[in-house]
Design a protein around this motif. Structure first.
Motif, PDB file in Angstrom:
ATOM      1  N   GLU A   1      -3.454  -2.576   3.423  1.00  0.00           N
ATOM      2  CA  GLU A   1      -2.008  -2.344   3.349  1.00  0.00           C
ATOM      3  C   GLU A   1      -1.646  -1.561   2.091  1.00  0.00           C
ATOM      4  OE1 GLU A   1       0.372  -2.856   5.666  1.00  0.00           O
ATOM      5  OE2 GLU A   1      -1.368  -3.348   6.901  1.00  0.00           O
TER       6      GLU A   1
ATOM      7  N   LYS B   1      -2.388   2.103   2.492  1.00  0.00           N
ATOM      8  CA  LYS B   1      -1.351   2.808   3.260  1.00  0.00           C
ATOM      9  C   LYS B   1      -0.157   3.144   2.360  1.00  0.00           C
ATOM     10  CE  LYS B   1      -2.681   0.655   7.628  1.00  0.00           C
ATOM     11  NZ  LYS B   1      -2.306  -0.329   8.657  1.00  0.00           N
ATOM     12  N   LYS B   2       0.238   2.185   1.525  1.00  0.00           N
ATOM     13  CA  LYS B   2       1.357   2.423   0.608  1.00  0.00           C
ATOM     14  C   LYS B   2       1.011   3.502  -0.417  1.00  0.00           C
ATOM     15  CE  LYS B   2       3.234  -2.248   0.988  1.00  0.00           C
ATOM     16  NZ  LYS B   2       3.436  -3.529   0.288  1.00  0.00           N
TER      17      LYS B   2
ATOM     18  N   LYS C   1       1.366   6.943   1.090  1.00  0.00           N
ATOM     19  CA  LYS C   1       2.766   7.375   1.127  1.00  0.00           C
ATOM     20  C   LYS C   1       3.242   7.802  -0.258  1.00  0.00           C
ATOM     21  CE  LYS C   1       4.149   4.636   5.107  1.00  0.00           C
ATOM     22  NZ  LYS C   1       4.927   3.496   5.595  1.00  0.00           N
TER      23      LYS C   1
ATOM     24  N   SER D   1       5.098   4.402  -8.792  1.00  0.00           N
ATOM     25  CA  SER D   1       4.599   3.450  -7.791  1.00  0.00           C
ATOM     26  C   SER D   1       3.076   3.459  -7.746  1.00  0.00           C
ATOM     27  CB  SER D   1       5.140   3.791  -6.411  1.00  0.00           C
ATOM     28  OG  SER D   1       6.527   3.577  -6.360  1.00  0.00           O
TER      29      SER D   1
END
Length: 99
Positions: A27, A30-31, A34, A43
């Protein structure tokens, strides 16, 4: 409860924790993708710290997994380093039914 049963429970707990950690890592990946697409460096930096913590946890869980397997192998002397699950081939099944 027997020592061997405790060993299996420990292994099961560790495998479940490893699964959860790897799912979290997926997960996070995936972040991160992005964030890379949108060039969100703030981030990314935070996610890199989270990723480092997850990989450290995975390393520790992997050590526990190996110790649990060694414990089970010691408890059950039939388990060897090169032990594999026995497979019955179709040929051996057929030959046992021939007369």
């Amino acid at each position: 409860m027997t020592s061997q049963m405790t060993g299996w429970k420990e292994l099961l707990q560790v495998l479940n924790a490893l699964n959860k950690s790897y799912q979290s890592l997926i997960e996070l990946s995936k972040k991160k993708h992005k964030a890379l697409v949108f060039i969100d460096l703030k981030s990314l930096e935070a996610m890199n710290e989270t990723e480092a913590k997850l990989t450290q946890d995975i390393r520790q869980l992997e050590e526990r997994r190996q110790k649990a397997l060694i414990h089970l192998a010691v408890e059950n002397r039939a388990i060897k380093k090169d032990t594999r699950r026995r497979r019955r081939s179709a040929c051996s099944c057929r030959s046992s039914t021939k007369r």
